[in-house]
Design a protein around this motif. Structure first.
Motif, PDB file in Angstrom:
ATOM      1  N   LYS A  11       4.320  -0.901  -2.089  1.00 39.31           N
ATOM      2  CA  LYS A  11       3.347  -1.823  -2.671  1.00 39.31           C
ATOM      3  C   LYS A  11       3.028  -2.888  -1.615  1.00 39.31           C
ATOM      4  N   ASP A  61      -2.764  -3.800  -3.214  1.00 41.76           N
ATOM      5  CA  ASP A  61      -2.269  -3.827  -4.592  1.00 41.76           C
ATOM      6  C   ASP A  61      -2.538  -5.177  -5.250  1.00 41.76           C
ATOM      7  N   SER A  77       4.230  -9.532  -8.422  1.00 42.50           N
ATOM      8  CA  SER A  77       4.559  -8.524  -7.409  1.00 42.50           C
ATOM      9  C   SER A  77       6.048  -8.334  -7.153  1.00 42.50           C
TER      10      SER A  77
END
Ligand code: ADP
Ligand code: MG
Length: 736
Positions: A11, A61, A77
């Motif tokens: 990510k 992302d 995140s």
């Protein structure tokens, strides 16, 4: 790399810091970075390019602009990653970017300001809050380590050893993968403890560096947290899951100039960014997916992060950017780097019941100490019962049902009673009129000893209890309130925040997908009513595609010029190194004798683990012991190795003052000794001034060994010398 069911990509999120005061006043150019938070896009403007040139767009992302809060980045995140680590996955977060773009701010932030606390302190809160809220059948063990990699050397920040010049070594085991040998790992029981560790490490980092800014921008800092969780499974047995978290603040990604430096400094400069360029190569190789070889072994950092990149881990990369126009090149490089990392596929899995789980060892040790302690207490309790009532028959069932606390109390009572009894007995002995003084003393001594034993036993029990409690306190049990602010409201708030974060990222994903689909289906949806309309639509599309083509062309040009630049740098470094090599050769060829050089060359081997040349031992290790035991080969005909000088001296005859062989002639006297000789020898000893000529040994006929020393006896006049010599020479005779 092929996608499979359990694989997930790295990510990648991008964060841009605000313009700082200097940059603000530095020019009207302002920021070059624009962000579309909804779409997760970064739009980069080239300040040197004409306005007609299309801007570069990258999709990630998530993106966080200058107004973003630490908490936003964490909740959206990082939180899911920490949750995974708590569930037994490996997790890695690394901050990548140019120096001064906010890597340390993102990872650590300002600890004292709750709004500005970074990923690491928030992760601490998260982990310990999770533990305190979990069910009471779960046991946790949290450990932390802190290290830095500087000039390809690993330094333990929790136990820095300034004396040693060499860093820690990396090792690989089939169970745990790559690990740092002898790295300090501390068990942490609370947020406060783990924060203290971080502080200690940060201070060690600052102390070790002459220029902190320079040092921190060139070293990689890794904070490692291991969370082990034991929970009874459906089979009734306790299962352990181990989550490992790597929180990495990388060195500044800016290009380090290696040119124009020489010798030692050149080597240092070459090492400074080795880990970072190796990381880039690893990311490229993984993202590319075609090249089979991934160069993990090229640097310490890539070896340590091997699992995090393309292996068993969930990974988040935070790429940090500065908005200033003067750093356009670096910003673009960072974005490209981050863009490539998106394509890396990892295969995370839960680490269930690994062999090296420390928690299991702790549980076993605690059980052993507990058994020992209980055994002691039972013994004391039984003794007390015997003392209380010799005839009393105990009910077995009652005994087993007896509460542990009761046993402990009884054990304590026993010690007290026993002490009182011994005191009473001592008093009785002291007052007893009929006992003899000696007998009294003996009995008192005995009682004293018994008291001593009792005390020792008590001390041992106390030590055991302390050890047991210390061990047990290291394990954190779910359901206990180990932090203050764990009320329901807060829990709800966090859940809501998490939901929002999830929702936002879902929406972003959908928007990104829609954008891609739009482009693909544009043609299909269009139905043209007239030729004119068709021409217009197609021209529009052509323009769009042309812009795209221009973008890609510009990209290719950029990448090419970057390659040319790095090639030029490499060539220059190579030239420097070749020059240095020539210099060394000159010295070797002209100042070291060829046979010495060959000897040295034959002994040298390269150790790839330590990345160094090493001398092989002169004697091979395995034959060392056997060789050392053997006597050196003797010269033919002689008992031991002999010099040329000694041979000449022997050849010159027995009168030589030099003797190499048979320094002493040992001729045994076979007459049996008798007492008269002993008497006389006693007499002789009393006569201190007698010389060796008159000594009883001579008289009696015990011939002393002839030695070259004896030729000197006339010179030595002191009696003490004589007796000393007699002693020396007599010993071998006796030994025979
Ligand atoms: P790096 O570790 O990448 O070299 P730092 O984290 O030390 O950079 O950041 C440099 C400066 O910029 C610091 O003074 C920091 O407070 C500030 N800074 C960085 N990111 C942000 C941000 N997102 N918001 C506010 N200030 C920031
Ligand atoms: Mg920093």
């Amino acid at each position: 790399m092929s996608k499979n069911k359990s694989s997930e990509s790295v990510k990648v999120v991008v964060r841009c810091r605000p313009l700082n005061r200097k940059e603000d006043t530095n020019g009207p150019a302002g920021g070059i970075v624009q962000m579309d938070l909804g779409l997760g896009q970064v739009i980069l403007r080239n300040p040197r390019a004409p306005p007609s040139e299309p801007q570069k767009t990258f999709t990630f992302d998530a993106v966080y602009d200058a107004n973003s809060k630490q908490r936003d980045l964490y909740d959206e995140s990082v939180r899911p990653l920490i949750d995974s680590a708590l569930a037994g996955f490996n997790g890695t977060i690394f901050a990548y970017g140019q120096t001064g773009t906010g890597k340390t701010y993102t990872m650590q932030g300002a600890w004292l300001d709750p709004e500005k606390r970074g990923v690491i302190p928030n992760a601490f809160d998260h982990i310990f809050t999770h533990i305190s809220r979990s069910q009471s059948d779960k046991q946790y063990l949290v450990r932390a380590s802190y290290l830095e990699i500087y000039r390809e050397e690993i330094r333990d920040l929790l136990n820095p050893n300034p004396g040693s010049t060499r860093g820690l070594e990396l090792r690989e085991s089939p169970d745990t993968g790559v690990y740092v040998q002898d790295l300090t790992s501390c068990v942490c029981k609370s947020i406060k403890e783990i924060e203290e560790l971080m502080n200690v490490g940060n201070q060690a980092r600052a102390v070790g560096a002459t220029d902190m800014n320079e040092h921190s921008s060139r070293s990689h800092a890794l904070f490692l947290i291991t969370v082990e969780c034991s929970q009874p499974g459906p089979d009734g047995r306790k299962h352990i899951r181990v989550g490992r978290l790597n929180l990495v603040d990388l060195a500044g990604s800016e290009r380090q100039t290696k040119t124009g430096v020489q010798g030692k400094r050149l080597k240092e400069a070459a090492k400074i960014n080795l880990s970072l360029s190796a990381l880039g190569n690893v990311i490229s190789a993984l993202a590319d997916g075609r090249s089979g070889h991934v160069p993990y072994r090229d640097s310490k950092l890539t070896r340590l992060l091997q699992d995090s990149l393309g292996g068993n881990a969930k990974t988040v990369m935070v790429a940090t950017l500065g908005p200033a126009s003067q750093h356009y090149d670096e910003t673009l490089t960072t974005l490209r780097y981050a863009n490539r990392a998106k394509n890396i596929q990892n295969q995370p899995r839960v680490n269930e019941d690994p062999k090296d789980a420390l928690l299991r060892e702790f549980q076993r040790e605690i059980a052993r100490l507990r058994a020992q302690l209980n055994h002691r207490k039972w013994r004391s309790k039984q003794k007390k019962e015997q003392m209380d009532d010799e005839d009393w028959e105990r009910d077995e069932d009652e005994e087993t049902e007896c509460e542990e606390e009761e046993v402990e109390k009884e054990a304590e009572d026993y010690v007290k009673l026993e002490e009182q009894r011994l005191e009473r007995e001592k008093e009785a002995i002291r007052e007893d009129q009929f006992l003899l003084a000696e007998e009294k003393q003996r009995l008192l001594g005995e009682k004293e000893k018994m008291m001593g034993d009792l005390r020792k036993e008590q001390e041992a029990a106390e030590q055991l209890t302390a050890k047991y409690k210390a061990m047990e306190s290291k394990l954190l049990v779910g359901g206990k309130n180990i932090i203050d602010h764990t009320n329901e409201q807060q829990k709800m708030l966090e859940m809501k925040r998490q939901e929002i974060a999830e929702q936002t990222s879902k929406e972003r994903k959908m928007q990104q997908q829609m954008l891609v689909q739009d482009e693909e289906t544009l043609e299909l949806r269009d139905t043209f009513t007239s030729l004119q309309q068709e021409v217009e639509a197609k021209t529009k599309k052509l323009k769009k595609l042309y812009a795209k083509l221009q973008c890609i062309k510009a990209e290719i040009k950029d990448v090419n010029s970057e390659h040319v630049r790095s090639r030029q740098e490499l060539e220059q470094t190579q030239n420097e190194l070749t020059r240095e090599l020539k210099f060394k050769y000159l010295i070797i060829e002209n100042f070291i004798p060829p046979e010495e050089k060959n000897k040295i060359m034959n002994r040298l081997t390269f150790d790839p683990d330590e990345d160094q040349w090493k001398f092989q031992p002169l004697v091979p290790a395995e034959s060392k012991s056997s060789q050392m035991k053997e006597r050196p080969a003797s010269a033919v005909g002689y008992k031991r190795p002999i010099s040329q000088y000694a041979r000449v001296a022997i050849a010159m005859g027995p009168h030589s003052r030099y003797r190499a062989e048979n320094i002493m002639f040992l001729e045994l006297d076979m007459t049996r000794p008798n007492t008269s000789s002993l008497d006389r020898s006693a007499e002789a000893e009393s006569n201190q001034s007698s010389s060796l000529e008159n000594s009883p040994t001579k008289e009696k006929g015990i011939r002393k060994s002839r030695s070259w020393c004896q030729t000197q006896k006339s010179i030595t006049s002191s009696s003490s010398n004589n007796s000393l010599m007699a002693c020396h020479t007599a010993t071998p005779t006796a030994a025979q």
